[in-house]
Design an enzyme around this catalytic site. Structure first.
Site, mmCIF file in Angstrom:
data_model
loop_
_atom_site.group_PDB
_atom_site.id
_atom_site.type_symbol
_atom_site.label_atom_id
_atom_site.label_comp_id
_atom_site.label_asym_id
_atom_site.label_seq_id
_atom_site.Cartn_x
_atom_site.Cartn_y
_atom_site.Cartn_z
ATOM 1 N N HIS A 65 -32.020 8.155 -39.842
ATOM 2 C CA HIS A 65 -31.229 8.281 -38.622
ATOM 3 C C HIS A 65 -31.947 9.036 -37.358
ATOM 4 O O HIS A 65 -31.658 8.823 -36.537
ATOM 5 C CB HIS A 65 -30.064 8.975 -39.115
ATOM 6 N N ASP A 108 -30.748 4.000 -35.213
ATOM 7 C CA ASP A 108 -29.216 4.104 -35.040
ATOM 8 C C ASP A 108 -28.511 3.183 -35.981
ATOM 9 O O ASP A 108 -28.825 2.092 -36.481
ATOM 10 C CB ASP A 108 -28.881 3.456 -33.569
#
Length: 429
Positions: A401, A405
């Site tokens: 992450h 995204d």
């Protein structure tokens, strides 16, 4: 007679030290040229150390699990003639003969066949002997498969005489033990399915298992994992695969689902270059790759390995299939080269028929994505108001992450889904 000293070789790539994973010989053994003496582990692969000479093992230079510097004395062998022991070597204190340590969780390797000549040759395998008793804390040499077989048979390995190299217990030794009758059988104490058990086994975390543990721990500590699971209807791609195998299987080879998945990755990554990337979190640099080097997670006797299908973007289905099969065979046999186990830009992992419904694969750092394949099951699905049986499969994928995204990850997996559900689109340029 003289002494031939074998030092820890320079494996290359600037490696200054390696881990001694397993001995294949012990003090007093006769060895032949090219016989594997030991396995050592680098950051990338297991490496065999063969003997360059015939002779008798005088001393071993370390214990399995020990990290040894390149150039340190690995093993000393008594040979005919003067040997190669130099004055500088004599200044290094030779280690005393060591007790055979517990073996690493690695597969036994086939040793070189003895050469029929007048020089010393490897000792012939002795015939299995009567049951023996070892100390309660002594862990005999045996592969994981032999240990499981003994457990299933209710045999205590410490009572079995091993006939393999360094006294290693083989499957045939278990058969001989049962055929001859055992002390447990004579005393009526053979474990039954309902008998209490109080035994335990300690397995040192060394060699490949240590490397796997370190990499998995590092990945979970450094990356910000998140997973995304999507269900895919693979009925159409499975029909295409069956058709291609029927038409071309005899001449081009059989196709599994993996080459189609590799092709889907290649096509989907064209629109998501941020996922075909590696993140150097120390330098704070993301490198996006044009080439798609797909790591294919492969289970072997020594643990999980990830051989790399290089330039998947330039490969046909059959080319990918052949390379996947070649690399898997090399990895499982311990013959994969170091450069075949590094350099991937994205990883594909599958447990095949054992793939379960959902999994949470761990990233193969420094990559930022790993695509996990679950098993294919037939289920009733509603299509245009009709209940039909379809072949369904989940993709359980993980992403970093810090780089990827959530929306991009979801769209990427949806792109793969669309390609597999309409497999003709895999080949439309």
């Amino acid at each position: 007679m003289g002494t031939h000293v074998i030092k820890m070789p320079d494996i290359g790539e600037g490696i200054a030290e390696v881990e001694l994973a397993q001995w294949h010989v012990k003090v007093g053994d006769l060895v032949v040229e090219d016989q594997v003496l030991a396995d050592v582990m680098t950051d990338k692969a297991m490496v065999d150390i063969p003997s360059p000479v015939h002779g008798k093992v005088l001393s071993l230079g370390g214990q399995p699990g020990e990290v040894m510097a390149v150039g340190s004395i690995l093993i000393s062998i008594e040979v005919e003639g003067a040997g190669n022991l130099k004055a500088s070597d004599q200044l290094v204190k030779e280690p005393a003969p060591i007790k055979e340590a517990a073996p690493a969780a690695v597969a036994p390797k086939v040793e070189a066949a003895p050469v029929l000549e007048s020089k010393p040759v490897a000792a012939c395998r002795p015939a299995p002997q009567a049951p023996v008793a070892r100390d309660a804390d002594e862990r005999p040499l045996a592969s994981p498969a032999v240990r499981k077989h003994a457990l299933d048979l209710g045999i205590q390995l410490r009572l079995v005489q091993g006939s393999g190299p360094a006294g290693r217990i083989l499957h045939e030794d278990l058969d001989t033990y049962l055929a001859q009758g055992t002390q447990n059988a004579r005393s009526g104490s053979t474990p039954s399915g309902y008998a209490e058990r109080h035994d335990e086994e300690q397995i040192p975390v060394i060699g490949m298992r240590r490397k796997i543990a370190q990499r998995m721990q590092e990945a979970t500590q450094r990356a910000a994992h998140f997973s995304y699971v999507e269900e895919i209807d693979v009925t159409a791609v499975e029909e295409l695969r069956a058709h291609l195998n029927e038409k071309h299987g005899a001449t081009r080879g059989k196709l599994t689902l993996l080459p189609f998945l590799v092709r889907a990755l290649v096509v989907a990554l064209r629109d998501f270059p941020q996922i075909n990337a590696r993140y150097d979190d120390e330098a704070q640099v993301i490198t996006r790759h044009g080439a798609v080097h797909v790591g294919v997670a492969t289970q072997s006797d020594v643990g999980l390995m990830v051989p790399v299908v290089r330039h998947a973007e330039a490969r046909s289905l059959w080319d990918s299939a052949a390379e996947i099969a070649r690399l898997a065979t090399a990895a499982r046999s311990g013959k994969a080269a170091r450069d075949e186990l590094s350099g991937s830009t994205i990883t594909l992992t599958s447990l095949g028929a054992l793939g379960g419904i959902v999994s949470t694969p761990v990233l193969n750092l420094p990559e930022v994505a790993i695509v996990g394949v679950n098993k294919i099951v037939e289920r009733p699905m509603v299509i245009k108001g009709q209940v039909v049986i379809r072949k369904m499969m989940n993709l359980s994928s993980s992403f970093d992450h810090r780089v990827v995204d959530g929306m991009d990850a979801a769209l990427f997996i949806q792109a793969i889904r669309g390609l597999l559900e309409q497999p003709a689109s895999l080949f439309v340029e």
